[in-house]
Design a protein around this motif. Structure first.
Motif, PDB file in Angstrom:
ATOM      1  N   SER A  33      32.960  43.482  20.489  1.00 52.02           N
ATOM      2  CA  SER A  33      33.961  42.577  19.906  1.00 52.02           C
ATOM      3  C   SER A  33      35.383  42.923  20.328  1.00 52.02           C
ATOM      4  CB  SER A  33      33.865  42.523  18.370  1.00 52.02           C
ATOM      5  OG  SER A  33      34.349  43.706  17.756  1.00 52.02           O
ATOM      6  N   ALA A  34      35.551  43.860  21.252  1.00 50.61           N
ATOM      7  CA  ALA A  34      36.883  44.232  21.773  1.00 50.61           C
ATOM      8  C   ALA A  34      36.718  44.684  23.219  1.00 50.61           C
ATOM      9  CB  ALA A  34      37.508  45.329  20.933  1.00 50.61           C
ATOM     10  N   VAL A  35      36.261  43.777  24.071  1.00 53.46           N
ATOM     11  CA  VAL A  35      35.900  44.106  25.447  1.00 53.46           C
ATOM     12  C   VAL A  35      37.122  44.629  26.203  1.00 53.46           C
ATOM     13  CG1 VAL A  35      35.101  43.142  27.629  1.00 53.46           C
ATOM     14  CG2 VAL A  35      34.023  42.433  25.476  1.00 53.46           C
ATOM     15  N   ALA A  36      36.961  45.796  26.817  1.00 53.20           N
ATOM     16  CA  ALA A  36      38.055  46.414  27.582  1.00 53.20           C
ATOM     17  C   ALA A  36      38.137  45.770  28.957  1.00 53.20           C
ATOM     18  CB  ALA A  36      37.822  47.911  27.713  1.00 53.20           C
ATOM     19  N   TYR A  37      39.357  45.401  29.359  1.00 55.26           N
ATOM     20  CA  TYR A  37      39.567  44.668  30.603  1.00 55.26           C
ATOM     21  C   TYR A  37      40.618  45.374  31.457  1.00 55.26           C
ATOM     22  CZ  TYR A  37      41.044  41.137  33.938  1.00 55.26           C
ATOM     23  OH  TYR A  37      41.355  40.488  35.095  1.00 55.26           O
ATOM     24  N   GLY A  38      40.259  45.719  32.703  1.00 51.50           N
ATOM     25  CA  GLY A  38      41.218  46.354  33.601  1.00 51.50           C
ATOM     26  C   GLY A  38      41.045  45.930  35.049  1.00 51.50           C
ATOM     27  N   ASN A  39      40.680  44.671  35.265  1.00 49.18           N
ATOM     28  CA  ASN A  39      40.383  44.171  36.613  1.00 49.18           C
ATOM     29  C   ASN A  39      41.615  43.603  37.308  1.00 49.18           C
ATOM     30  OD1 ASN A  39      38.262  43.906  38.567  1.00 49.18           O
ATOM     31  ND2 ASN A  39      38.188  41.708  38.176  1.00 49.18           N
ATOM     32  N   HIS A  40      42.802  43.887  36.760  1.00 47.31           N
ATOM     33  CA  HIS A  40      44.082  43.512  37.383  1.00 47.31           C
ATOM     34  C   HIS A  40      44.236  42.004  37.587  1.00 47.31           C
ATOM     35  CE1 HIS A  40      44.652  47.750  37.830  1.00 47.31           C
ATOM     36  NE2 HIS A  40      43.715  47.885  38.745  1.00 47.31           N
ATOM     37  N   TYR A  41      43.568  41.231  36.711  1.00 42.48           N
ATOM     38  CA  TYR A  41      43.705  39.774  36.746  1.00 42.48           C
ATOM     39  C   TYR A  41      43.310  39.195  38.102  1.00 42.48           C
ATOM     40  CZ  TYR A  41      45.994  40.829  32.374  1.00 42.48           C
ATOM     41  OH  TYR A  41      46.245  41.316  31.103  1.00 42.48           O
ATOM     42  N   LEU A  42      42.256  39.785  38.660  1.00 40.63           N
ATOM     43  CA  LEU A  42      41.723  39.348  39.951  1.00 40.63           C
ATOM     44  C   LEU A  42      40.320  38.804  39.757  1.00 40.63           C
ATOM     45  CD1 LEU A  42      42.722  42.468  42.078  1.00 40.63           C
ATOM     46  CD2 LEU A  42      43.842  40.227  42.142  1.00 40.63           C
ATOM     47  N   ASN A  43      39.940  37.813  40.530  1.00 35.61           N
ATOM     48  CA  ASN A  43      38.545  37.421  40.577  1.00 35.61           C
ATOM     49  C   ASN A  43      37.768  38.425  41.411  1.00 35.61           C
ATOM     50  OD1 ASN A  43      38.847  35.231  38.916  1.00 35.61           O
ATOM     51  ND2 ASN A  43      38.741  33.694  40.552  1.00 35.61           N
ATOM     52  N   GLY A  44      36.442  38.405  41.256  1.00 28.32           N
ATOM     53  CA  GLY A  44      35.619  39.397  41.919  1.00 28.32           C
ATOM     54  C   GLY A  44      35.740  40.740  41.223  1.00 28.32           C
ATOM     55  N   TYR A  45      35.251  41.756  41.907  1.00 27.74           N
ATOM     56  CA  TYR A  45      35.303  43.133  41.414  1.00 27.74           C
ATOM     57  C   TYR A  45      36.505  43.792  42.070  1.00 27.74           C
ATOM     58  CZ  TYR A  45      33.527  47.896  40.469  1.00 27.74           C
ATOM     59  OH  TYR A  45      33.368  49.198  40.064  1.00 27.74           O
ATOM     60  N   LEU A  46      37.605  43.869  41.334  1.00 26.27           N
ATOM     61  CA  LEU A  46      38.868  44.356  41.903  1.00 26.27           C
ATOM     62  C   LEU A  46      39.231  43.575  43.170  1.00 26.27           C
ATOM     63  CD1 LEU A  46      38.376  48.200  41.376  1.00 26.27           C
ATOM     64  CD2 LEU A  46      39.948  46.709  40.126  1.00 26.27           C
ATOM     65  N   GLY A  47      38.932  42.276  43.137  1.00 27.24           N
ATOM     66  CA  GLY A  47      39.329  41.403  44.228  1.00 27.24           C
ATOM     67  C   GLY A  47      38.321  41.244  45.342  1.00 27.24           C
ATOM     68  N   ARG A  48      37.147  41.835  45.203  1.00 29.84           N
ATOM     69  CA  ARG A  48      36.140  41.669  46.253  1.00 29.84           C
ATOM     70  C   ARG A  48      34.814  41.245  45.649  1.00 29.84           C
ATOM     71  NH1 ARG A  48      32.756  46.097  46.815  1.00 29.84           N
ATOM     72  NH2 ARG A  48      33.288  47.946  45.595  1.00 29.84           N
ATOM     73  N   ASP A  49      33.965  40.686  46.477  1.00 31.68           N
ATOM     74  CA  ASP A  49      32.677  40.150  46.034  1.00 31.68           C
ATOM     75  C   ASP A  49      31.579  41.136  46.386  1.00 31.68           C
ATOM     76  OD1 ASP A  49      30.420  38.707  45.434  1.00 31.68           O
ATOM     77  OD2 ASP A  49      30.703  37.197  46.992  1.00 31.68           O
ATOM     78  N   ARG A  50      30.979  41.725  45.369  1.00 29.56           N
ATOM     79  CA  ARG A  50      29.947  42.734  45.621  1.00 29.56           C
ATOM     80  C   ARG A  50      28.728  42.145  46.312  1.00 29.56           C
ATOM     81  NH1 ARG A  50      27.386  44.636  42.185  1.00 29.56           N
ATOM     82  NH2 ARG A  50      27.117  46.798  42.834  1.00 29.56           N
TER      83      ARG A  50
END
Length: 566
Positions: free
Chosen positions: A308-325
């Motif tokens: 209920s308090a999901v931690a978010y640190g992906n720098h507001y980028l799509n993908g995984y830190l900006g890349r597609d795994r």
């Protein structure tokens, strides 16, 4: 727990109980310490009581990276006992342990305290014991992959304090019964911080109290069961905005906490939350925490599924830190952390592993959910391509399921290999309505429960109408991928399974007529059937099945391909 961007995995440090060879499948034997057993097993000092409520109060001092607090543990007595295990990891220090106004004695063994009880512990009774403690908790050096406190600063140099401790355990910063199988029915989380910092923890904010010493106490309350590693501190200079989602169980409150200078960016990026909820409710059933709401909280680490308090640190980028795994391009159309971590609200938080060895329940399903979200957004073909694209990351270094009872974590393949196992099982079910019913049924049947992997495996087998035990054994308990050996002699196809557990007989779709797929049912013994192929090159195995192939009439070329595929 998140995959590192560089593809490396944290190593579980183990060091005097031999792991059963039957669970390793020719892997190097692993040994575990006495401390691992105390940490990971339901010891006699744990098994007699059931945690029902944690009343946690912690004051955090960012100036010297110290904390002081207490936890009042309310529990139900299952059977009479005189000694109680409460976990709190070094270097934290217990000041006192009190029950019914009496200070109790305790002995320390590794990261656990064994408390000698004075008051009678009668079966069925509810009792409370309070643990007072202080110290400087372990600092997470590479969060979220190693656990502890994170003493960070934002880009303006202001304090930013959070926790992330999956795997290592909640007892790295607060005293509790650090056993995944036992969740409290509800919990209070009261965090005191300097006035300049706002804390966002789990559940709903009940009170904010200004203290005379220049600190503020933020009291959060979780109405539902919560696994202890999900309990989190997130204290920073947050902005706040909110919304409402009309979901399967009514109105769900959505609250967003970005660092203040990111609020405009967050308003745009976090618009992905509603379509995510719509997709996952469709596939998995209602969001499990309507009473506690849904929150997305920016953190200085990559992310974590804090309930209920999901931690978010992906720098507001799509993908995984900006890349597609998956390297398909499909993963660049959505934010990996929003989707993957939120999937854990169903897989990991609603349905929680009883033992760390069954972490695949969390990560295989959450990874598979990435493909389902891609399907919701871009169509079924794209969803399949995304999941299939992740196979290149699979290492097959060791089994996904390690030893039980020692807090051991299996191969990181629990993510991508596990997700592809589920995608394969979907093909075996061969009925998307039924498959959706199985995923929703799991969340309904095990609603707010801790489970074993076998319970999940048995449920899927039962509801699919197929005995999938050998499929689970192959993908979860070995470090191999099935190989379909075949040969084409005119219009005769001969085939068998190799590189599999004994008794493996999974059906698979192959080209039986040029341009058309049909079922074959290989075993470890050679079988044959007639095909109608214009040319041998027309033969292929449906790529939705996670298997390798080897044309035994072309052993050199295909053996190289097989090794690369694995």
């Amino acid at each position: 727990m998140k995959r590192p961007a560089d593809g490396l995995w944290p190593v579980v440090v183990c060091g005097l109980l031999v792991l059963s060879a039957s669970n390793i499948s020719a892997q190097t034997q692993t040994v575990f310490t006495h401390a691992d057993t105390i940490r990971g097993s339901n010891t006699p000092q744990r098994s007699w009581w059931d945690a029902t409520f944690y009343d946690l109060h912690v004051k955090v001092n960012p100036t010297d990276s110290s904390i002081v607090g207490h936890n009042a543990i309310t529990y139900r007595v299952i059977k009479p006992a005189r000694e109680m295990q409460i976990d709190l990891q070094l270097p934290l220090v217990v000041d006192s342990i009190v029950q019914d106004g009496v200070e109790l004695s305790a002995r320390r063994d590794s990261n656990a305290f064994f408390v000698t009880l004075v008051a009678p512990q009668k079966a069925g009774a509810r009792k409370t014991i309070s643990v007072y403690y202080h110290g400087k908790p372990t600092v997470a050096t590479r969060p979220p992959w190693d656990g502890g406190f994170v003493w960070a600063t934002d880009s303006l140099g202001r304090k930013w304090v959070v926790t992330a401790n999956e795997g290592l355990g909640a007892s790295v910063w607060w005293p509790n019964k650090d056993l995944l199988a036992d969740e409290p029915d509800s919990q209070r989380i009261a965090i005191t911080m300097p006035d300049s910092l706002f804390d966002v923890s789990n559940g709903r904010l009940r009170n904010t109290t200004a203290n005379a010493d220049g600190s503020t106490t933020h009291e959060w309350f979780v109405k539902n069961p919560i696994n202890n590693y999900d309990v989190a501190v997130n204290a920073g200079h947050y902005a706040h905005f909110s919304d409402t989602y009309q979901g399967e169980k009514g109105n769900l409150s959505l609250d967003f906490y970005p660092i203040d200078y990111h609020v405009d960016t967050a308003r745009k990026q976090f618009q992905q939350v509603k379509p995510m909820l719509q997709c996952f409710e469709s596939w998995f059933g209602p969001y499990p925490w309507y009473e506690d709401g849904y929150k997305l909280v920016e953190t200085p680490h990559l992310g974590m599924e804090h309930q209920s308090a999901v931690a978010y640190g992906n720098h507001y980028l799509n993908g995984y830190l900006g890349r597609d795994r998956s390297a398909t391009g499909h993963g660049l159309l959505w934010d990996f952390i929003i989707i993957h971590e939120s999937a854990h609200e169903w897989w990991g938080n609603n349905i929680t592993m009883k033992d760390q060895a069954d972490m695949w329940i969390h990560e295989s399903f959450a990874t598979y959910a990435e493909g389902l979200f891609t399907e919701c957004q871009q169509g079924k073909k794209a969803g399949a391509e995304y999941t299939i694209g992740q196979r290149k990351i699979v290492r097959n270094d060791k089994p996904i399921i390690p030893a039980y009872g020692v807090n051991a974590e299996g191969s990181g393949d629990m993510y991508d290999k596990g997700g592809n196992m589920l995608h394969t099982i979907r093909q075996l079910v061969d009925d998307d309505t039924r498959w959706r019913g199985i995923l929703r049924g799991l969340n309904k049947t095990f609603w707010h429960q801790t489970v074993t992997g076998k319970q999940v495996e048995d449920y899927i087998s039962r509801e699919s109408g197929m005995n999938l035990s050998k499929v689970f054994d192959e993908y979860l308990r070995t470090a191999t991928i099935p190989v379909l050996e075949y040969k084409l002699e005119g219009q005769k196809l001969s085939y068998r399974w190799t590189n599999v557990v004994r008794g493996f007989a999974m059906p698979v779709k192959v080209t039986t007529t040029t341009g058309k797929l049909g079922w074959i049912r290989p075993t470890e013994t050679w079988k044959s059937s007639a095909v109608k192929l214009d040319r041998p090159e027309d033969f292929r195995v449906d790529e939705n099945f996670y298997v390798n192939t080897r044309d035994i009439l072309k052993p050199v070329a295909d053996s190289t391909t097989g090794r690369r595929a694995q």
